[in-house]
Design a protein around this motif. Structure first.
Motif, mmCIF file in Angstrom:
data_model
loop_
_atom_site.group_PDB
_atom_site.id
_atom_site.type_symbol
_atom_site.label_atom_id
_atom_site.label_comp_id
_atom_site.label_asym_id
_atom_site.label_seq_id
_atom_site.Cartn_x
_atom_site.Cartn_y
_atom_site.Cartn_z
ATOM 1 N N UNK A 1 -14.909 -6.604 -10.867
ATOM 2 C CA UNK A 1 -14.283 -5.905 -11.986
ATOM 3 C C UNK A 1 -14.829 -6.454 -13.297
ATOM 4 N N UNK A 2 -15.003 -5.573 -14.252
ATOM 5 C CA UNK A 2 -15.314 -5.983 -15.620
ATOM 6 C C UNK A 2 -13.989 -6.021 -16.364
ATOM 7 N N UNK A 3 -13.451 -7.240 -16.553
ATOM 8 C CA UNK A 3 -12.107 -7.389 -17.112
ATOM 9 C C UNK A 3 -12.039 -7.085 -18.594
ATOM 10 N N UNK A 4 -13.199 -6.795 -19.228
ATOM 11 C CA UNK A 4 -13.167 -6.352 -20.626
ATOM 12 C C UNK A 4 -12.889 -4.855 -20.716
ATOM 13 N N UNK A 5 -12.759 -4.202 -19.566
ATOM 14 C CA UNK A 5 -12.487 -2.765 -19.525
ATOM 15 C C UNK A 5 -11.156 -2.542 -18.825
ATOM 16 N N UNK A 6 -10.127 -2.216 -19.612
ATOM 17 C CA UNK A 6 -8.778 -2.108 -19.058
ATOM 18 C C UNK A 6 -8.690 -1.044 -17.978
ATOM 19 N N UNK A 7 -9.518 0.017 -18.093
ATOM 20 C CA UNK A 7 -9.456 1.075 -17.081
ATOM 21 C C UNK A 7 -9.947 0.566 -15.722
ATOM 22 N N UNK A 8 -10.914 -0.378 -15.736
ATOM 23 C CA UNK A 8 -11.375 -0.943 -14.467
ATOM 24 C C UNK A 8 -10.304 -1.827 -13.852
ATOM 25 N N UNK A 9 -9.664 -2.623 -14.689
ATOM 26 C CA UNK A 9 -8.592 -3.487 -14.179
ATOM 27 C C UNK A 9 -7.454 -2.629 -13.624
ATOM 28 N N UNK A 10 -7.092 -1.568 -14.331
ATOM 29 C CA UNK A 10 -6.021 -0.678 -13.866
ATOM 30 C C UNK A 10 -6.383 -0.065 -12.520
ATOM 31 N N UNK A 11 -7.661 0.298 -12.365
ATOM 32 C CA UNK A 11 -8.105 0.882 -11.094
ATOM 33 C C UNK A 11 -7.899 -0.104 -9.949
ATOM 34 N N UNK A 12 -8.282 -1.370 -10.146
ATOM 35 C CA UNK A 12 -8.130 -2.367 -9.090
ATOM 36 C C UNK A 12 -6.658 -2.628 -8.797
ATOM 37 N N UNK A 13 -5.831 -2.644 -9.836
ATOM 38 C CA UNK A 13 -4.387 -2.828 -9.625
ATOM 39 C C UNK A 13 -3.848 -1.723 -8.729
ATOM 40 N N UNK A 14 -4.232 -0.493 -9.021
ATOM 41 C CA UNK A 14 -3.734 0.641 -8.219
ATOM 42 C C UNK A 14 -4.283 0.583 -6.795
ATOM 43 N N UNK A 15 -5.563 0.280 -6.661
ATOM 44 C CA UNK A 15 -6.179 0.259 -5.330
ATOM 45 C C UNK A 15 -5.589 -0.829 -4.437
ATOM 46 N N UNK A 16 -5.214 -1.943 -5.017
ATOM 47 C CA UNK A 16 -4.684 -3.068 -4.233
ATOM 48 C C UNK A 16 -3.177 -3.019 -4.055
ATOM 49 N N UNK A 17 -2.504 -2.229 -4.873
ATOM 50 C CA UNK A 17 -1.046 -2.215 -4.828
ATOM 51 C C UNK A 17 -0.434 -3.482 -5.398
ATOM 52 N N UNK A 18 -1.191 -4.191 -6.223
ATOM 53 C CA UNK A 18 -0.682 -5.441 -6.804
ATOM 54 C C UNK A 18 0.436 -5.154 -7.794
ATOM 55 N N UNK A 19 1.532 -5.899 -7.664
ATOM 56 C CA UNK A 19 2.657 -5.774 -8.585
ATOM 57 C C UNK A 19 2.737 -6.961 -9.548
ATOM 58 N N UNK A 20 1.901 -7.986 -9.293
ATOM 59 C CA UNK A 20 1.830 -9.161 -10.171
ATOM 60 C C UNK A 20 0.366 -9.477 -10.418
ATOM 61 N N UNK A 21 -0.022 -9.603 -11.676
ATOM 62 C CA UNK A 21 -1.395 -9.954 -12.037
ATOM 63 C C UNK A 21 -1.388 -11.329 -12.696
ATOM 64 N N UNK A 22 -2.179 -12.266 -12.139
ATOM 65 C CA UNK A 22 -2.348 -13.586 -12.734
ATOM 66 C C UNK A 22 -3.720 -13.613 -13.387
ATOM 67 N N UNK A 23 -3.740 -13.624 -14.715
ATOM 68 C CA UNK A 23 -4.987 -13.569 -15.466
ATOM 69 C C UNK A 23 -5.433 -14.980 -15.819
#
Length: 417
Positions: free
Chosen positions: A65-87
């Motif tokens: 993931x390119x974490x400078x792109x919020x849309x990419x991070x959002x995509x990974x969150x949705x794909x993984x079903x993650x409910x908690x993100x540790x940055x």
């Protein structure tokens, strides 16, 4: 109740987070780790598997993931079903990851204030420049965001809250961070060199007499005699937690002190004076544009590489003064960590360990609902006692010296709070 965790980042702190999440995956659920370089995530997962860290059988997957792109991070969150993100990526990506969490509804945890690459030590209060602007939106969307949940900031904020809860009135909060360990290198930084140097090249802001005051780096120093590590020279530095603590406890003087040896100061001074710590680009004689600070970073050891040979201990704590029933009160709340023990357990050095364990404790409290605030909070705004309970269990026990430094030493539970 929330579960399934996405870790952003693949450095030394991320390695600790990954191991601690694995050790508690019965609470946290499926685990995922994402970084620009997926192979680094694969290596971290392999280290988790090699040490048999997974408490129960479960998912642990790597993603690019390119974490400078919020849309990419959002995509990974949705794909993984993650409910908690540790940055635990670089501080430059905080707002992008936060935006992705607000968009998807995932809980957000970070360990430092957001920074912009071309700005250093911005005008106080620093949190107000970025994260706090999203506070109302988090509340509106019901999104939990726990800011600065590493050790400093993070655990030290909870130490301040715990000590203040024992008082009627708080007078001062002095945060002291001493690393008495040795990595055996000629010169190295304990975390990302770029972030490390940026902390010390700008103005030192601190809060005193209910106003912001300024110093230059290494202008104000004193020797602190701390538990285990003994007398150590520390210098007043600008730091993340000063900004939120000064906002939440404006009546208290708030200062941050970090230990430095003469060798570090000498090397730092030379690098700074010849312009090699500048974040602003320069052009070489060949016409190539470079950022001096990034060149220095590229030349220094990767902080994660220091772990195998690191020895010694750290002591980080808060000396808090105030009054109770009209009488003066002084408490030193602290932790001691061991570099070698950290490496043996999770393959990282002690600085990474102290930074990486706390956000996992915060994630567990969000998972249980105790810290699922459904709005944005700094750590001192949350109940510290369940935080300490988990930290005690997973590797960072809290101690208290009643009467201040050198006073009666006890576990925090013995204080009768």
């Amino acid at each position: 109740m929330k579960k399934n965790v996405l870790i952003i980042g693949a450095g030394g702190v991320a390695q600790v987070v990954a191991h601690k999440c694995a050790q508690n995956n019965d609470v946290l659920g499926d685990l995922h780790i994402a970084s620009r370089t997926k192979s680094k995530c694969d290596e971290i997962i392999a280290s988790v598997r090699d040490k048999g860290a997974m408490k129960v059988d479960g998912v642990f997957e790597a993603h690019a993931v390119d974490a400078t792109k919020s849309e990419e991070v959002a995509r990974v969150i949705r794909e993984t079903g993650a409910e908690i993100v540790i940055n635990v990526g670089t501080a430059f990506v905080n707002m992008h990851v936060l935006d992705a969490c607000i968009e998807t509804g995932a809980a957000y945890i970070d360990t430092a204030i957001h920074e912009e690459p071309d700005k250093i030590c911005e005008t106080p209060p620093w949190y107000a420049n970025y994260e706090w602007k999203k506070r109302d939106l988090c509340a509106e969307k019901g999104v939990t965001a726990i800011l600065g949940a590493g050790f400093d900031p993070g655990v030290v904020n909870a130490y301040a809250r715990f000590a203040i809860d024992q008082m009627d009135e708080v007078k001062s909060i002095d945060i002291v961070d001493i690393n008495a360990g040795s990595h055996g290198k000629y010169f190295a930084t304990n975390f990302d060199p770029e972030i490390n140097f940026r902390e010390f090249t700008g103005t030192v802001y601190y809060w005193e007499d209910q106003t912001w005051k300024e110093l230059s780096m290494f202008e104000s120093g004193k020797t602190w005699d701390l538990p285990v590590v003994g007398p150590s020279k520390a210098y007043q530095s600008g730091h993340d937690e000063v900004h939120s603590l000064a906002t939440n406890y404006p009546e208290a003087d708030v200062r941050f002190w970090m230990g430095f040896g003469d060798h570090y100061i000498n090397v730092f001074t030379v690098l700074k004076n010849i312009g090699l710590l500048s974040e602003q680009p320069v052009t070489t004689a060949e016409g190539q544009e470079v950022v001096p600070l990034k060149v220095v970073k590229a030349c220094l050891p990767d902080p994660a590489s220091l772990a195998p040979d690191y020895t010694g201990k750290t002591c980080i704590g808060d000396l808090v003064t105030g009054t109770k029933d009209g009488e003066p009160v002084e408490l030193f709340v602290y932790n001691v960590a061991d570099h070698k023990e950290a490496y043996e357990e999770v393959g990282s050095q002690g600085i990474s360990y102290t930074a990486g364990v706390p956000p996992v404790a915060a994630a567990m409290l969000i998972a249980s609902g105790e810290w699922d605030a459904k709005t944005m909070k700094n750590v001192e705004e949350m109940d510290p006692k369940p935080f300490f309970t988990i930290l005690d269990r997973i590797g960072l026990p809290t101690r208290v010296q009643k009467g201040g430094l050198g006073g009666e030493d006890m576990a925090w539970t013995e204080l009768g709070a």
